[in-house]
Design an enzyme around this catalytic site. Structure first.
Site, PDB file in Angstrom:
ATOM      1  N   ASN A   1      -5.538  12.091   0.297  1.00 24.24           N
ATOM      2  CA  ASN A   1      -4.658  11.697   1.327  1.00 24.24           C
ATOM      3  C   ASN A   1      -5.669  10.502   1.970  1.00 24.24           C
ATOM      4  OD1 ASN A   1      -2.090  10.412   2.305  1.00 24.24           O
ATOM      5  ND2 ASN A   1      -1.809  11.662   3.758  1.00 24.24           N
TER       6      ASN A   1
ATOM      7  N   ASP B   1      -1.860  10.603  -2.132  1.00 25.21           N
ATOM      8  CA  ASP B   1      -2.654   9.636  -3.023  1.00 25.21           C
ATOM      9  C   ASP B   1      -2.728  10.038  -4.558  1.00 25.21           C
ATOM     10  OD1 ASP B   1      -2.916   8.280  -0.659  1.00 25.21           O
ATOM     11  OD2 ASP B   1      -3.089   6.912  -1.862  1.00 25.21           O
TER      12      ASP B   1
ATOM     13  N   ARG C   1       0.779  -1.501   0.030  1.00 26.92           N
ATOM     14  CA  ARG C   1      -0.274   0.441   0.235  1.00 26.92           C
ATOM     15  C   ARG C   1       0.422   1.486  -0.110  1.00 26.92           C
ATOM     16  NH1 ARG C   1       2.157   1.764   3.610  1.00 26.92           N
ATOM     17  NH2 ARG C   1       0.822   3.448   3.600  1.00 26.92           N
TER      18      ARG C   1
ATOM     19  N   ALA D   1       1.246   4.760  -2.237  1.00 28.29           N
ATOM     20  CA  ALA D   1       1.106   4.966  -3.507  1.00 28.29           C
ATOM     21  C   ALA D   1       1.847   5.248  -4.571  1.00 28.29           C
ATOM     22  CB  ALA D   1       0.150   6.829  -3.908  1.00 28.29           C
TER      23      ALA D   1
ATOM     24  N   GLN E   1      -2.095   2.593  10.187  1.00 30.43           N
ATOM     25  CA  GLN E   1      -0.825   2.368   9.091  1.00 30.43           C
ATOM     26  C   GLN E   1       0.638   3.671   9.976  1.00 30.43           C
ATOM     27  OE1 GLN E   1      -3.698   2.822   7.790  1.00 30.43           O
ATOM     28  NE2 GLN E   1      -3.641   2.799   6.014  1.00 30.43           N
TER      29      GLN E   1
END
Ligand code: MRU
Length: 357
Positions: free
Chosen positions: A251, A241, A46, A48, A200
């Site tokens: 984002n 992203d 994961r 971008a 994350q």
């Protein structure tokens, strides 16, 4: 170790399984296009830039397994569309797959196409690493004056989600300036938003910063505004992203609220990105950037220690919504840190840095 690589001995593409971190370090092989699509969808990989590199490696895997079909444009274009549909928000995925397809289809022979796809994926990954290094150098120039003003007191930087080496192949985008400042001996401390629901920040950013010895504290997602009101945040740096050519930033969900709080408290809010994350076709990010919605069970259940389903947080019958990204309008962004330098979040200033786009 990078989060994706091509093992030359076995001729296989391998990735770190980010779902298992920080408690377990496991790798997976992407043996088929379906494996690669699954890895992107399930967030084995994961972030971008890494999603982009994985897309390019997926084209390589598709061709490697294709036999005679490797020479057929229709086959590879079909596979490319499947790969691009794996996750909608990060523009890097379509950018990298299209770049690979352009190079591949310039060759007619199947084996030449396989080599071209492998080389393109490796080049994309390497370029992203170099982009992050440049972002680190430019971002350092923003941190140094803050450190000067604080005369020895720690510079407190808040970040959201993971825009670190796991997301970007190496160094990270949002984290690269932090690492540069740390290397230079600047006293730095990072507030790490936990980033519900998949955590994350707590799982990945904290793991990365800890391994590099960078002082950090994990906070719940809603703590940022309070810390800003009390002078405990000097700067916010996040990744993205997809960023429109007008400066709107998609984002991880919750980024917009941090930008609002930063504006209210007069705290600089920077977005670090490589040029692969600009979308040169979308003008209005809030209206037009596709926002991924994910399985509500990611919100309903708190994952367990080893990544197992964990426990239900809410009544069995309560539905949950899982919006994975939000859009921060350009007016809330102090500036962009890119591999070509720093610019304001305006079309004019973005085009000044990227006149070729
Ligand atoms: O859903 P994720 O974990 O892929 O979301 C990642 C982010 O929001 C990152 O901030 C973004 O991809 C930038 S990475 C440089």
């Amino acid at each position: 170790m990078r989060p994706i690589w091509h093992d030359e001995v076995s001729d296989r593409v391998k990735v770190i399984d980010q779902r298992k971190l920080p408690h377990h370090f496991e790798t997976l092989e992407l043996a088929t296009v379906d494996d690669a699509i699954y890895a992107i969808k399930a967030m084995v990989v994961r972030g971008a830039p890494l999603i982009g590199a994985t897309g390019a490696y997926a084209v390589f895997v598709a061709l490697k397994n294709a036999g005679d079909a490797a020479a057929e444009d229709a086959f590879i274009r079909r596979e490319a569309e499947r790969i691009k549909a794996a996750r909608p928000t990060a523009v890097n995925l379509a950018w990298a797959v299209d770049r690979s397809i352009n190079r591949v289809t310039a060759q007619s022979d199947g084996s030449a196409r396989i080599r071209a796809a492998r080389d393109e994926a490796a080049e994309i990954a390497e370029e992203e690493v170099q982009n992050c290094q440049a972002i680190g150098r430019y971002g350092l120039a923003l941190i140094e004056p803050i450190a000067g003003r604080k005369s020895g007191a720690p510079v407190n930087i808040l970040t959201h989600c993971n825009a670190g080496s796991l997301a970007c192949i190496a160094y990270g985008t949002a984290t690269a300036p932090i690492y540069e400042a740390f290397k230079k001996g600047i006293d730095i401390h990072v507030w790490v938003d936990e980033t519900r629901p998949l955590n994350q920040g707590a799982r990945l950013t904290a793991w990365e910063l800890g391994r590099q010895g960078v002082p950090h504290t994990v906070i719940v997602d809603n703590a940022g505004g309070h810390l800003m009101q009390h002078g405990l945040v000097d700067m916010v740096i996040v990744g993205t992203d997809r960023t429109t050519y007008t400066g709107d930033v998609a984002n991880k969900i919750g980024t917009y609220l941090k930008a609002l709080a930063a504006k209210d408290n007069d705290i600089p809010f920077y977005v670090a990105l490589p040029s692969s994350t600009f979308d040169w076709t979308i003008q209005d990010g809030v209206a037009d950037i596709p926002i991924e919605t994910r399985d509500p069970d990611e919100v309903r259940y708190m994952p367990g220690f080893k990544g197992e389903p964990g426990y239900l947080l809410m009544p069995e019958t309560s539905p949950a919504g899982n919006y994975a990204f939000d859009v921060t309008p350009a007016r809330l962004v102090t500036g962009f840190i890119t591999e070509r330098g720093i610019c304001k979040a305006t079309e004019e200033d973005i085009r000044r840095l990227f006149p070729d786009r």
